[in-house]
Design an enzyme around this catalytic site. Structure first.
Site, PDB file in Angstrom:
ATOM      1  N   ASP A 138       0.848  -1.194   0.000  1.00 23.08           N
ATOM      2  CA  ASP A 138       0.000   0.000   0.000  1.00 23.08           C
ATOM      3  C   ASP A 138       0.882   1.243   0.000  1.00 23.08           C
ATOM      4  OD1 ASP A 138      -2.453   1.283  -0.102  1.00 23.08           O
ATOM      5  OD2 ASP A 138      -2.655   1.395   2.071  1.00 23.08           O
ATOM      6  N   HIS A 145      -3.818  14.034   1.291  1.00 20.36           N
ATOM      7  CA  HIS A 145      -4.078  13.152   2.432  1.00 20.36           C
ATOM      8  C   HIS A 145      -2.894  13.201   3.408  1.00 20.36           C
ATOM      9  CE1 HIS A 145      -5.324   9.609   4.703  1.00 20.36           C
ATOM     10  NE2 HIS A 145      -4.159   9.058   4.472  1.00 20.36           N
ATOM     11  N   GLU A 211     -10.688   3.834   3.761  1.00 21.26           N
ATOM     12  CA  GLU A 211      -9.769   4.629   2.945  1.00 21.26           C
ATOM     13  C   GLU A 211     -10.152   4.442   1.482  1.00 21.26           C
ATOM     14  OE1 GLU A 211      -5.681   3.720   4.049  1.00 21.26           O
ATOM     15  OE2 GLU A 211      -5.781   5.265   5.607  1.00 21.26           O
ATOM     16  N   GLN A 252      -3.820   2.001  15.167  1.00 22.95           N
ATOM     17  CA  GLN A 252      -2.720   2.522  14.347  1.00 22.95           C
ATOM     18  C   GLN A 252      -1.861   3.516  15.134  1.00 22.95           C
ATOM     19  OE1 GLN A 252      -4.230   4.279  10.721  1.00 22.95           O
ATOM     20  NE2 GLN A 252      -2.218   4.738   9.878  1.00 22.95           N
ATOM     21  N   LYS A 265      -4.353  -2.365   9.943  1.00 17.61           N
ATOM     22  CA  LYS A 265      -4.644  -2.384   8.517  1.00 17.61           C
ATOM     23  C   LYS A 265      -4.964  -3.772   7.975  1.00 17.61           C
ATOM     24  CE  LYS A 265      -3.516   1.950   7.434  1.00 17.61           C
ATOM     25  NZ  LYS A 265      -4.339   2.828   6.606  1.00 17.61           N
TER      26      LYS A 265
END
Ligand code: MN
Length: 439
Positions: A138, A145, A211, A252, A265
């Site tokens: 990723d 962002h 996301e 996170q 994640k």
């Protein structure tokens, strides 16, 4: 350099009537690949191509042997339960198959009688995970962002100095990637102690987020030790899907230092079932430009071709429904909309960078673009941005409010390419629902 050929002719019409309906998203110029089986069956999934509201069974078509040359070889590779075989053949084969399918599905095609019995309604099909995904990486390609999130942690220094030089990414986990429609339980885990030096919290995630991302499916890979050059990179990309990289923000925040995202994640990531080929997206290529005050990319991430046409104009949207909105039959709330052309790094740069050290990519590998946020209000690709770090409630049209996701909330991401004079090329949608935690 022209990326366009006869398959992109906007005037092409199909004998599949639903493919000609304005804005249906799956016209004969699209032809995305996926895997499917009849709804409610336990048959193996098999490759198919979407046309209008129908799916053409490619495994059955392969048995009829209607094509010759590379198109026939490519079709022969469509007989397993994933697209990995087709992906590994490479761009010349994908392009030959696309051309043969485009000709076979056009109005007046002599192959209509051969293909017609091999169609079934998309609404009668269960769509599967289109590839065996060996590895998943990723990235973090939206500078908007990165700045919005960085501001929440480091108000004076939101963007770390490496961002404008290195496409930032992390290795994720492929085992928990599922296809649209699969619900998942709210993750459980550790959170930051209430007081510094105290015992961490433990329990169901309280700051669950989505996301808005695109997924890039690698086609032909590279040998370990050999890199993919920037201008060769697009030929290694099979196509794009939509990706929801569900994120547990409280997990996170506690775990991410010093090695990056982990359990926040990898509990679930959801992709859309159709892979739209890079060739189908060619009419939506656009120039890739850096602001004058930003550094130009290093030479291995920069070329005239990449600057002229390395970006893609793909519109992205986030929708939310809740238990209440569904009970009241209210329209889904549009939370935000952005565009992939705003990304700070483009697809070819991601492949060139991923392999610059000799890392080998393989057919079926998935690269996430990172959350796609735009520069304006209303273009936030995650709740963390919409709620300004958990400080602002998001008001929903039917009267509810959200800061983060609640149980039974369903998030749907959509993506489509639109421009005047060309049929809409849809990437479809990816939906996923949060279930209560298993505690
Ligand atoms: Mn992500």
């Amino acid at each position: 350099m022209s990326y366009l050929n006869e398959t992109h002719d906007p005037s092409l019409q199909s004998w599949v009537v639903s493919a000609n309906v304005s804005d249906n998203g799956f016209p004969i110029q699209n032809l995305p690949f996926g895997v499917f089986r009849p709804q409610g069956s336990t048959q193996d999934f098999r490759p198919g191509v979407a046309i209008g509201n129908q799916i053409l069974d490619l495994a059955a078509l392969a048995r009829a042997q209607p094509f010759s040359g590379p198109a026939a070889e490519a079709l022969d590779a469509c007989q397993g339960n994933t697209l990995n075989g087709l992906m590994s053949l490479g761009q010349a084969h994908w392009s030959s198959l696309r051309l043969a399918l485009s000709r076979a599905l056009r109005q007046g095609s002599p192959l209509q009688a051969t293909l017609e019995p091999l169609l079934s309604g998309t609404d009668q099909a269960e769509l599967g995970l289109p590839a065996h995904i060996g590895d998943y990486t990723d990235f973090y390609t939206s500078v908007h962002h990165a700045i919005a999130v960085g501001k929440q942690f480091r108000p004076d220094n939101p963007l770390l100095p490496n961002y404008k030089w290195v496409p930032i990414g992390y290795h994720g986990r492929s085992s928990s990637i599922n296809v649209s429609g699969q619900p998942f339980p709210r993750p459980v885990g550790q959170t930051r102690p209430a007081t510094e030096g105290g015992t961490p919290g433990f329990g169901p995630c309280q700051r669950l987020d989505y996301e808005l991302e695109l997924g890039v499916f690698v086609g032909q890979g590279n040998t370990q030790g050999e890199r993919i050059a920037l201008d060769d990179a697009d030929a290694h990309v099979f196509g794009l899907c939509i990706l929801n990289d569900w994120s547990a923000r409280d997990l996170q925040a506690w775990e991410y230092q010093p090695l990056g995202p982990f359990l926040a994640k990898n509990f679930a990531s959801t992709i859309s079932p159709w892979i739209v080929t890079l060739e189908a997206l060619a009419p939506f290529r656009c120039s890739f430009e850096r602001n004058a005050d930003d550094p130009q990319p290093l030479p291995y991430l920069s070329s005239a071709t990449n600057q002229a046409s390395g970006a893609f104009d793909i519109g992205l949207q986030v929708f939310l429904t809740t238990q209440q909105s569904r009970a009241e039959c209210v329209e889904p709330a549009l939370l935000s909309a952005s565009n992939f052309k705003e990304a700070y790094w483009n697809i070819a740069q991601l492949l060139a960078h991923h392999t610059v050290n000799g890392c080998n990519l393989q057919a079926g590998d998935l690269l996430g673009t990172g959350t796609m946020s735009g520069p304006e209000k209303g273009q936030e690709g995650s709740l963390l941005e919409l709620n300004q770090g958990g400080k602002q409630t998001v008001k929903l049209p039917w009267g509810e409010e959200r800061i983060f996701l609640q149980d039974h909330d369903e998030v749907t991401l959509r993506a489509a390419c639109r421009k005047p004079g060309y049929p809409t090329i849809s990437l479809g949608q990816v939906a996923g629902m949060v279930l209560p935690a298993r505690v």
